[in-house]
Scaffold this active site. Sequence first.
Site, PDB file in Angstrom:
ATOM      1  N   ALA A  90      -0.012   5.851  10.689  1.00 45.03           N
ATOM      2  CA  ALA A  90       0.440   6.507  11.919  1.00 45.03           C
ATOM      3  C   ALA A  90      -0.280   7.816  12.213  1.00 45.03           C
ATOM      4  CB  ALA A  90       1.944   6.763  11.858  1.00 45.03           C
TER       5      ALA A  90
ATOM      6  N   LYS B 192      -3.266   7.608   4.935  1.00 47.48           N
ATOM      7  CA  LYS B 192      -4.157   8.180   3.918  1.00 47.48           C
ATOM      8  C   LYS B 192      -4.825   9.478   4.346  1.00 47.48           C
ATOM      9  CE  LYS B 192      -6.995   5.817   1.509  1.00 47.48           C
ATOM     10  NZ  LYS B 192      -8.121   4.939   1.126  1.00 47.48           N
TER      11      LYS B 192
ATOM     12  N   TYR C  93     -11.041 -11.806   7.092  1.00 48.73           N
ATOM     13  CA  TYR C  93     -10.201 -10.986   7.974  1.00 48.73           C
ATOM     14  C   TYR C  93      -9.050 -11.804   8.541  1.00 48.73           C
ATOM     15  CZ  TYR C  93      -8.621  -8.277  11.984  1.00 48.73           C
ATOM     16  OH  TYR C  93      -7.834  -7.607  12.901  1.00 48.73           O
TER      17      TYR C  93
END
Length: 276
Positions: free
Chosen positions: A13, A37, A167
């Site tokens: 976020a 992070k 992915y």
Amino acid sequence: MNLKGKTLFITGASRGIGLAIALRAARDGANVVIAAKTAESNPKLPGTIHSAAAEIEAAGGHALALQTDIRDEANVLASVEQAVARFGGIDILVNNASAISLTPTDATPMKRFDLMFGVNVRGTYLCTQACLPHLIKSAQAGRNPHVLNMSPPLSMREHWFAPHVAYTMAKYGMSECTLGHAGEFRKFGIGVNSLWPRTAIATAALQMIPGVDIARCRTPEILSDAAYLVLTSDAKTTTGNFFIDDALLVQHGVTDFDRYSVTPGNRDFIPDFFVD
């Protein structure tokens, strides 16, 4: 129903879609845990947990910035513990953090493969597992708990896999969490849903992909408005869905989509992956 006083734990976020969802909740006076992070600014990728917290507070919410690597179990458990200590519980989990590499098999190093599975699949599962006891308590208190995974509808068609097998598997792993956890958590009264955009969304991360025309994208606000509709719905009856942003908004009477266009008046949007 609104999000005033609710506590949201949102991964990734510090910027982009996760931050947009956080800011929409903040306008109701929600508590937002920013589990991401980035703690120090990066000129190539703007936004940190601290700048996000400042924006959330300015929007009317209460923020807790926690540097969190969702691949690390101890780190996640500590962040959840700190969130509960600060706000008294967790009512909503938004699994937004994601890693992407649109590469074929021979151009996908296993380190990149492991990153996508570690963040997208393991991270989503881990955060859900860590928040579950608190979501159950939220349900018992009648606080309408939700888990929202930012992942696509499941479509087992070759053309969604062939160009980037790793992915696709990693994103579909998040959606499989939605499918399974919706069924598993229904008895608790916890809603579990996925949300995905019909078009490409203009984020700083997208701009790092060569050849993407940001002018043909929509803004993150279309997803934050759609997410708000999911998170304020009845968790007991709204679960197990794979929502597409604009279709959900139309169902709720939204007709003006021009406000979400990076280029006002544009009708030639870049379609996102996985939407048939």
